[in-house]
Design a protein around this motif. Structure first.
Motif, PDB file in Angstrom:
ATOM      1  N   ARG A 165       0.993  -0.871  -0.120  1.00 10.50           N
ATOM      2  CA  ARG A 165       0.264   0.036   0.273  1.00 10.50           C
ATOM      3  C   ARG A 165       1.109   1.141  -0.128  1.00 10.50           C
ATOM      4  O   ARG A 165       2.175   1.126   0.668  1.00 10.50           O
ATOM      5  N   ALA A 166       0.651   2.275  -0.679  1.00 13.13           N
ATOM      6  CA  ALA A 166       1.196   3.750  -0.872  1.00 13.13           C
ATOM      7  C   ALA A 166       0.200   5.274  -1.043  1.00 13.13           C
ATOM      8  O   ALA A 166      -1.381   4.551  -1.324  1.00 13.13           O
ATOM      9  N   THR A 167       0.878   5.997  -0.914  1.00 13.62           N
ATOM     10  CA  THR A 167      -0.104   7.008  -1.642  1.00 13.62           C
ATOM     11  C   THR A 167       1.089   7.997  -2.776  1.00 13.62           C
ATOM     12  O   THR A 167       2.316   7.796  -2.546  1.00 13.62           O
ATOM     13  N   LEU A 168       0.406   8.362  -3.863  1.00  9.80           N
ATOM     14  CA  LEU A 168       0.698   8.913  -4.174  1.00  9.80           C
ATOM     15  C   LEU A 168       1.768  10.535  -4.289  1.00  9.80           C
ATOM     16  O   LEU A 168       0.550  11.491  -3.404  1.00  9.80           O
ATOM     17  N   TYR A 169       2.608  10.505  -3.813  1.00  8.30           N
ATOM     18  CA  TYR A 169       3.357  11.724  -3.251  1.00  8.30           C
ATOM     19  C   TYR A 169       3.543  12.612  -3.685  1.00  8.30           C
ATOM     20  O   TYR A 169       3.027  14.573  -3.917  1.00  8.30           O
ATOM     21  N   SER A 170       4.249  13.207  -5.456  1.00  5.50           N
ATOM     22  CA  SER A 170       4.150  13.730  -6.369  1.00  5.50           C
ATOM     23  C   SER A 170       4.534  12.783  -7.649  1.00  5.50           C
ATOM     24  O   SER A 170       5.198  12.015  -7.759  1.00  5.50           O
ATOM     25  N   TYR A 171       4.748  13.728  -8.652  1.00  6.58           N
ATOM     26  CA  TYR A 171       5.356  13.213  -9.843  1.00  6.58           C
ATOM     27  C   TYR A 171       4.975  14.051 -10.970  1.00  6.58           C
ATOM     28  O   TYR A 171       4.764  15.365 -10.921  1.00  6.58           O
ATOM     29  N   VAL A 172       6.024  13.809 -12.455  1.00  7.86           N
ATOM     30  CA  VAL A 172       5.667  13.856 -13.120  1.00  7.86           C
ATOM     31  C   VAL A 172       5.080  13.433 -14.380  1.00  7.86           C
ATOM     32  O   VAL A 172       4.967  12.463 -13.733  1.00  7.86           O
ATOM     33  N   ILE A 173       4.887  14.179 -15.593  1.00 11.44           N
ATOM     34  CA  ILE A 173       4.196  13.374 -16.458  1.00 11.44           C
ATOM     35  C   ILE A 173       4.551  13.357 -17.931  1.00 11.44           C
ATOM     36  O   ILE A 173       4.935  14.861 -17.718  1.00 11.44           O
ATOM     37  N   ASN A 174       5.390  12.659 -18.102  1.00  8.63           N
ATOM     38  CA  ASN A 174       7.040  12.757 -19.238  1.00  8.63           C
ATOM     39  C   ASN A 174       6.487  12.509 -20.035  1.00  8.63           C
ATOM     40  O   ASN A 174       5.768  11.759 -21.111  1.00  8.63           O
ATOM     41  N   HIS A 175       6.625  13.248 -20.923  1.00  3.10           N
ATOM     42  CA  HIS A 175       5.820  13.746 -22.285  1.00  3.10           C
ATOM     43  C   HIS A 175       6.571  12.959 -23.962  1.00  3.10           C
ATOM     44  O   HIS A 175       6.950  12.970 -25.162  1.00  3.10           O
ATOM     45  N   ARG A 176       8.084  13.052 -23.477  1.00  2.00           N
ATOM     46  CA  ARG A 176       9.562  13.215 -24.274  1.00  2.00           C
ATOM     47  C   ARG A 176       9.507  11.875 -23.692  1.00  2.00           C
ATOM     48  O   ARG A 176      10.747  11.516 -22.920  1.00  2.00           O
TER      49      ARG A 176
END
Lengths: 383, 141
Positions: B59-70
């Motif tokens: 189990r985890a939670t989403l802490y942060s992210y980017v969406i890589n478009h390349r």
């Protein structure tokens, strides 16, 4: 470490910047070194300490005809050359050497000569725990905590555009800057998406170039052609492995920035209110925000508004990244040497976008993705 | 299109062995109780060598992210997330969020996640995270 025991007496960048198809990494180091030695009025035999990053200093020494008795090869990312200044201070204070050449050259755009960084070689922890998730360069890793930063502080993506807009205003005053045309917040937000929330104009340039510095003791510093730039204080601090951005202890208020700043301010005996001019390493547009907050110039979560309100712009009360920064001036992959060059120019009164009456300049740089950092406080006043 | 699989070392092999059988394995210090990542044969908090592998909850939670478009050359040509997830046991990991559209509207900070495993090769199954099924999100009420 003593306040102002040492000074920068030579400083220069590579002859060209941007696209340099006729020089390798080693050649760019040499070009920068020759320019800095000429600026200091020195010859190879005058140098007894040599610092460079990623390349073996023995290789660089032999190429330059320099036979050092002290070297430093700190290679912890873009701020390494700033950390070398701190190490040179200590070496000179300890009597290990007298005159240090710090040199950087990087064929970041043309990729001529080696070494080319591969931070995730098979079998490394970076390979197994970061690269494997599609790491596609710094734009996808150095930026990872920023969505959280925006969420927790209730900040819009548009605040990531202002550093780029404001620094372009500085670049417009600098003939050597790569990008000089004015841009708006809409231009930045409408530029191609690289790694949400980061658009292309929020990401630094990729350039060929470099720079070099000559550091010696404060007592000897007045015997050189240019007015000395005294090193009042310096700090360095480390947080994670180069790509260990997931393991930053507090990704919104990183401790290592505060630690490095406190070391530099305490050695210098100064506070934020004493700083006339600021250079904060801007590989991406969140870097100046984190820098302003970690260094103590802004409360956490408030640096975006501080920049939007024009405080760091031409005419503002805290001029920042006055060469245009990595976003608009140049960025070869490692940018630390470039922000020190601009600080020296401002303190000598020779900058293209000269700020009036600069007496103190603070430089802050990063290495890796929230891995290492360095802080230098420089002044043109006699200690 | 084959994503480059990682190369384990002796210190990390149990992690990858666990992933191959559908377990997210972590280590915990028997002396100070610290759970940590990435694997190593000692505790980074107290340097005890008395550390034990255990099966994490996943189990985890989403802490942060980017969406890589390349995406990288060895990845499919679609934007994909690269995230920091915070495990229920404490450590944060870089990972991918899968099984959900890769948009800021869908990828919500703090959303509950559950580990799943993506086959990269016969030996390597990569831990990635998907939105947790509702039953998984209920902590002891």
């Amino acid at each position: 470490m003593k306040r102002a025991s040492t000074a920068i007496v030579g400083a220069a960048e590579t002859t060209d910047l941007g696209v340099i198809p006729h020089l390798s990494n080693l050649g760019l180091n040499a070009d920068a070194a020759l320019n800095a030695l000429a600026d200091a009025g020195l010859k190879p035999k005058d140098i007894d300490g040599l610092a460079c990053g990623y390349l073996n200093p023995a290789d660089v020494g032999e190429y330059l005809g320099i036979y050092p008795v002290w070297t430093d090869n700190t290679s912890v990312g873009g701020c390494s050359w700033m950390i070398m200044v701190r190490h040179a201070m200590a070496a000179i204070e300890a009597g290990l050497c007298k005159t240090v050449l710090i040199t950087h050259g990087e064929s970041g755009r043309s990729q001529i000569g080696g070494p080319h960084y591969d931070f995730a070689l098979p079998g490394t922890l970076a390979d197994q725990f970061e690269y494997v998730y599609g790491w596609s360069g710094a734009a996808t890793m150095f930026t990872l905590p920023v969505a959280r930063y925006l969420h927790e502080f209730g900040i819009g993506e548009d605040l990531l555009a202002y550093p780029a807009v404001v620094q372009r205003q500085w670049a417009a005053r600098n003939p050597r800057a790569a990008r000089k045309n004015p841009i708006t917040v809409d231009d930045v937000l409408n530029s191609p998406m690289i790694a949400w929330p980061f658009r292309r104009l929020m990401c630094c340039l990729v350039s060929d170039g470099g720079g070099a510095l000559v550091v010696t003791s404060a007592e000897r510093a007045k015997d050189f052609p240019h007015n000395p730039v005294y090193i009042l204080g310096a700090g360095e601090a480390y947080e994670t492995s180069l790509s260990g951005v997931a393991r930053v202890r507090d990704p919104l208020r990183p401790e290592f920035i505060r630690t490095s700043a406190e070391l530099a301010f305490s050695t210098a005996g100064l506070a934020c209110s004493d700083i006339d001019h600021l250079m904060v390493y801007d590989a991406f547009s969140h870097c100046p925000l984190y820098g302003l907050e970690g260094l103590g110039f802004c409360a956490y979560g408030e640096a975006g508004d501080f920049i939007r309100e024009g405080n760091t712009a031409p005419g503002g009360r805290l001029p920042m990244n006055t060469n245009g920064g990595g976003l608009s001036y140049a960025h070869s992959g490692s940018y630390g040497i470039f922000l020190m060059q601009e600080a020296v120019r401002q303190l000598r009164g020779t900058a293209a976008a000269q700020v009036p009456d600069v007496k103190t300049s603070l430089c802050h740089g990063w290495g890796g993705f929230f891995s290492a950092c360095a802080t230098l406080i420089l002044s043109n006043e006699t200690p | 299109m084959t994503k480059r699989p990682p190369t384990p070392t002796p210190e990390t092999q149990p992690y990858w062995d666990g992933a191959k059988v559908g377990e997210l394995r972590l280590q915990r210090c028997a002396d100070c109780g610290d759970a940590y990542s990435p694997p190593r044969p000692f505790c980074p908090a107290c340097h005890s060598r008395d550390v034990r592998w255990f099966k994490a909850s996943g189990r985890a939670t989403l802490y942060s992210y980017v969406i890589n478009h390349r995406p990288r050359a060895d990845w499919p040509r679609q934007p994909h997330s690269i995230a920091i997830v915070e495990l229920a046991e404490g450590p944060r990991l870089v990972s991918n969020i899968v099984g959900i559209p890769q948009t800021p509207a869908d990828l919500k900070i703090d959303m509950p996640l559950q580990v799943v495993f993506e086959k990269l090769s016969d030996d390597i199954y990569l831990p990635v995270f998907a939105p947790a099924a509702p039953s998984v999100t209920v902590d002891n009420p």
